[in-house]
Design an enzyme around this catalytic site. Sequence first.
Site, short mmCIF file in Angstrom:
data_model
loop_
_atom_site.label_atom_id
_atom_site.label_comp_id
_atom_site.label_asym_id
_atom_site.label_seq_id
_atom_site.Cartn_x
_atom_site.Cartn_y
_atom_site.Cartn_z
N GLN A 174 39.09 -29.73 -0.78
CA GLN A 174 37.73 -29.22 -0.91
C GLN A 174 37.34 -29.15 -2.38
OE1 GLN A 174 34.37 -28.29 -0.86
NE2 GLN A 174 34.88 -27.55 1.20
N GLY A 188 31.90 -28.88 6.52
CA GLY A 188 31.49 -27.70 7.29
C GLY A 188 32.36 -26.48 7.06
N GLU A 189 32.99 -26.38 5.88
CA GLU A 189 33.86 -25.23 5.65
C GLU A 189 33.07 -23.92 5.63
OE1 GLU A 189 37.40 -23.79 2.63
OE2 GLU A 189 37.03 -25.92 2.96
N GLU A 235 29.51 -34.98 1.05
CA GLU A 235 28.72 -33.97 1.74
C GLU A 235 28.26 -32.88 0.77
OE1 GLU A 235 28.81 -30.58 5.17
OE2 GLU A 235 30.30 -30.75 3.61
N ASN A 236 29.17 -32.42 -0.08
CA ASN A 236 28.82 -31.35 -1.00
C ASN A 236 27.87 -31.81 -2.09
OD1 ASN A 236 30.38 -28.65 -0.56
ND2 ASN A 236 31.82 -30.25 -0.03
N ARG A 290 34.70 -27.84 -3.70
CA ARG A 290 34.01 -26.61 -4.07
C ARG A 290 35.01 -25.47 -4.12
NH1 ARG A 290 28.98 -25.09 -0.51
NH2 ARG A 290 30.58 -25.34 1.09
#
Length: 239
Positions: free
Chosen positions: A18, A58-59, A92-93, A20
Site C-alpha cells: 500500500q 479499497g483499504e 487507484e490511489n 499510502r
Amino acid sequence: RDRIIELDVNQVQPNPDQPRSHFDEDGINSLAESIRTSGLLQPIIVRKDGPSYFVIAGERRLRAAKRAGMGRIKSIVIHASEEDNLSLALIENVQRTNLNPIEEAKAYRTLIHRFKLKQQDIAQRVGKDRTTIANLIRLLHLPEQIQRGIAEGRISTGHGKVLLSMPPDRQNALYNEILKKDISVRALELLSQDERFASTKKKGAPEKRMRQKEAHLRKMEEMLVSHLGTKVEIKHSGG
C-alpha cells in the site's frame, strides 16, 4: 477470471505494498457511518495468495467496514502478480488523489527498484508525464525533515524542487526559513540564485563560467536526473 464473493473481514489482509501511509481517521469514521446506514456500495478488490486475501484497492472501505461492525465484505477477486498488486494499488490511489507527493514518490521508487520498471512505463500506467515522475522521485533526495514537510503540506513540491538545487548543508536551514517567513516558491528561487552566485564568487570563479554552468551543465544534469531518477551533479574542471 474475476468474480465477486463475500469474505470474512478477518480473512482480508492489508496490502503490504500500500503506497499510502496515512489514513484520515475522520474520513474512515464518516465512511463507516455511511456503511452502517446504506451498506457497502462498491466492493473492494483483492488478490488471493494461498489461503489469504490481500487488498489491492479499497483499504479505506475495509477499515470502515470493520469499524462499522460488518462481519463480511463484498470483494472482487482477481489474479495479480506482486508487480500488478503494487501498480494497481498505486494507480487507484493516484487517480483518487489520496496520496501525498512523498508517498507517491516512494511508490514510484519501489516500482523502479523492485520491479525494474522504467519511468516511461510507470508514466504510461498512471497517466502522467515521465518528467513529473522523475521530479517526484527526486524529492526523496531531500533530508527527512523536508520530506515530512512536503508530505504534511507545510511546503509545496515547488519549494522542494528549488531546495534540491541548493547545497545539502543549506537545505534544512532554508526549509526552516520558508516556514518562519512564509517564503514563496518564486522568492526561494531568487534566493537560491543569489546564494549560488555568492558561492561561486567566493571561490573566485568568473561570472561567465557560472553562467556556463547554469546554461550548459545544469541542463545536462536535469536530463540525466530525468533519465536515471536519481540525483546527479556534474562538476566542471575547467577543461
